[in-house]
Design a protein around this motif. Structure first.
Motif, PDB file in Angstrom:
ATOM      1  N   ASN A  73      13.055   9.721  15.906  1.00 40.84           N
ATOM      2  CA  ASN A  73      13.093   8.300  14.945  1.00 40.84           C
ATOM      3  C   ASN A  73      11.796   8.327  14.447  1.00 40.84           C
ATOM      4  N   HIS A  74      10.772   8.576  15.227  1.00 42.36           N
ATOM      5  CA  HIS A  74       9.399   8.313  14.611  1.00 42.36           C
ATOM      6  C   HIS A  74       8.599   9.608  13.953  1.00 42.36           C
ATOM      7  N   ARG A  75       9.355  10.520  14.245  1.00 40.58           N
ATOM      8  CA  ARG A  75       8.663  11.788  13.442  1.00 40.58           C
ATOM      9  C   ARG A  75       9.411  12.359  12.287  1.00 40.58           C
TER      10      ARG A  75
ATOM     11  N   PHE B  23      15.229   4.081   9.235  1.00 42.70           N
ATOM     12  CA  PHE B  23      16.129   3.234   9.693  1.00 42.70           C
ATOM     13  C   PHE B  23      15.698   2.478  11.091  1.00 42.70           C
ATOM     14  N   HIS B  24      14.595   3.132  11.710  1.00 43.50           N
ATOM     15  CA  HIS B  24      14.042   2.672  12.927  1.00 43.50           C
ATOM     16  C   HIS B  24      12.874   1.639  12.405  1.00 43.50           C
ATOM     17  N   GLU B  25      12.448   1.496  11.528  1.00 42.19           N
ATOM     18  CA  GLU B  25      11.154   0.757  11.032  1.00 42.19           C
ATOM     19  C   GLU B  25      11.761  -0.616  11.305  1.00 42.19           C
TER      20      GLU B  25
ATOM     21  N   HIS C  37      13.335  -2.031  13.717  1.00 42.22           N
ATOM     22  CA  HIS C  37      13.156  -2.240  14.969  1.00 42.22           C
ATOM     23  C   HIS C  37      11.637  -2.723  15.346  1.00 42.22           C
ATOM     24  N   HIS C  38      10.911  -1.878  14.723  1.00 43.89           N
ATOM     25  CA  HIS C  38       9.397  -2.354  14.934  1.00 43.89           C
ATOM     26  C   HIS C  38       8.770  -3.371  14.274  1.00 43.89           C
ATOM     27  N   SER C  39       9.714  -3.834  13.165  1.00 48.51           N
ATOM     28  CA  SER C  39       9.043  -4.801  12.303  1.00 48.51           C
ATOM     29  C   SER C  39       8.975  -6.252  12.930  1.00 48.51           C
TER      30      SER C  39
ATOM     31  N   ILE D 151       3.385  -1.710  24.283  1.00 48.55           N
ATOM     32  CA  ILE D 151       2.358  -0.764  23.513  1.00 48.55           C
ATOM     33  C   ILE D 151       3.070  -0.129  22.691  1.00 48.55           C
ATOM     34  N   HIS D 152       4.494   0.152  22.791  1.00 47.79           N
ATOM     35  CA  HIS D 152       5.081   1.094  21.706  1.00 47.79           C
ATOM     36  C   HIS D 152       5.252   0.158  20.287  1.00 47.79           C
ATOM     37  N   HIS D 153       5.247  -1.081  20.568  1.00 50.05           N
ATOM     38  CA  HIS D 153       5.644  -2.023  19.499  1.00 50.05           C
ATOM     39  C   HIS D 153       4.166  -2.737  18.911  1.00 50.05           C
TER      40      HIS D 153
HETATM   41 ZN   LIG Z   1      10.354   3.427  18.316  1.00 52.93          ZN
END
Ligand SMILES: [Zn+2]
Ligand SMILES: [Zn+2]
Length: 366
Positions: free
Chosen positions: A170-172, A179-181, A183-185, A259-261
């Protein structure tokens, strides 16, 4: 002679140049991000195959009820209630009781409980049926020497690895990142942010069903275990200052997942769902420090519309825009490079040196 040739040449209809031929495609590209539709196509194909196949004889209704119990059943709600209290008692960041991000994530929670659960049920049943029918040899026979609890523990750990791997993808991979963006927003990271996901991203997590299929004859994950797993993942998103002490070296804590976020950090670290071991194994673990515990979360420059922007929150229109976002064309500079959103350097991972690490190249090519 020359004039004849000349006439003949002029009578041949002019062939469109390569640029002209590609113009319709370029026009489409300027309006939508085409690679995102590959996920739609996979999801639609799985649903259609499952539907035509009557879900392989598995009852759709009971399967959906079982999943709904895991996602939003009474036990899950009680666990979430406890986590909400923990967020107030020991907050990582001080914020209003009901922040904009909470309301938006509540919308995503309701969306998941109502419309997303049937979709995940359909995708899962169809994927399992196709896998079992096309490769029946992957299902191991009953191994008498392995106790049932041992097989179940193995499924649990292997499922967590598959989720870690899908999360890495999802990150690479750029079209997955789009689509994963979402979740990080989240800038008000909270326990309900676990539901802040695009419904179609679940296609990428279907591989997590494989360990369960392989060990089907030896033991199956119970609803209770799945609720516990979901509880760990949800708690990791809570706004709670907890690192779990020595246990935090193995189990993902809120301080570890924050830290992931991290707003200004490399977000392709700490990808683990329940266990930290995969990140440690591949050099992608960053353990909490006093600086990271209260760190801000979200995406730098807000490439995706968020509810925190603007004077007044427009939750429903922002919600709709967030769901449509993966299909919108890339901006002039392209989407931020997946994974290293914050751009901060991290130490090289063993993944960086492995020849099979093809995902970044794929990502840049999308
Ligand atoms: Zn992620
Ligand atoms: Zn997360």
């Amino acid at each position: 002679m020359l004039s004849v040739l000349d006439t003949r040449v002029r009578s041949v209809p002019a062939q469109p140049s390569a640029r002209q031929r590609h113009r319709p495609l370029a026009a489409v590209r300027s309006r939508v991000y085409l690679p995102a539709f590959s996920i739609v196509a996979i999801a639609a194909a799985l649903v259609a195959i499952g539907w035509a196949d009557h879900w392989g004889g598995s009852g759709f209704g009971p399967s959906m009820t079982g999943l709904r119990l895991v996602v939003i059943g009474p036990t899950t709600l009680a666990i979430i209630g406890v986590f909400l209290v923990a967020e107030r008692v020991r907050p990582a960041q001080r914020r209003a009781l009901v922040a904009r991000g909470h309301r938006q994530d509540l919308l995503f929670t309701v969306f998941n409980a109502t419309l997303v659960v049937p979709l995940i049920t359909a995708l899962s049943l169809s994927f399992s049926e196709i896998a079992q029918r096309s490769a029946p040899w992957v299902i191991l026979p009953r191994i008498g020497t392995v106790p049932r609890w041992g097989a179940i523990a193995l499924v649990f750990v292997a499922m967590d690895f598959c989720n870690w791997f899908a999360h890495l993808a999802n990150h690479r991979v750029r079209f997955l990142w789009r689509f994963h963006e979402l979740h990080h927003s989240q800038e008000d990271l909270n326990v309900l942010s676990v539901f802040r996901t695009h419904p179609l991203i679940h296609v990428s997590y279907l591989i997590a069903l494989v360990p369960g299929i392989v060990l089907l004859a030896n033991g199956e994950l119970t609803t209770t275990l799945l609720v516990i797993y979901g509880g760990i993942v949800a708690f990791a998103h809570s706004n709670t200052n907890l690192g779990f002490g020595p246990l935090g070296r193995i189990v993902v804590s809120p301080n570890f997942h924050r830290i992931h976020h991290k707003l200004d950090g490399p977000q392709d670290v700490n990808l683990g769902f329940a266990l930290t071991i995969w990140d440690q194994l591949f050099g992608l673990a960053m353990f909490p420090t006093p600086e990271t515990i209260r760190t801000d979360t979200g995406l730098p420059g807000r490439p995706l519309i968020v509810e925190q922007a603007g004077e007044r929150p427009h939750h429903l229109s922002v919600f709709a825009a967030q769901l449509v976002a993966p299909f919108r064309p890339l901006g002039p500079g392209g989407a931020p490079r997946p994974g290293t959103v914050g751009g901060s350097a991290r130490s090289p991972s063993p993944l960086d040196r492995r020849p099979w690490r093809r995902l970044p190249a794929l990502g840049r090519g999308q």
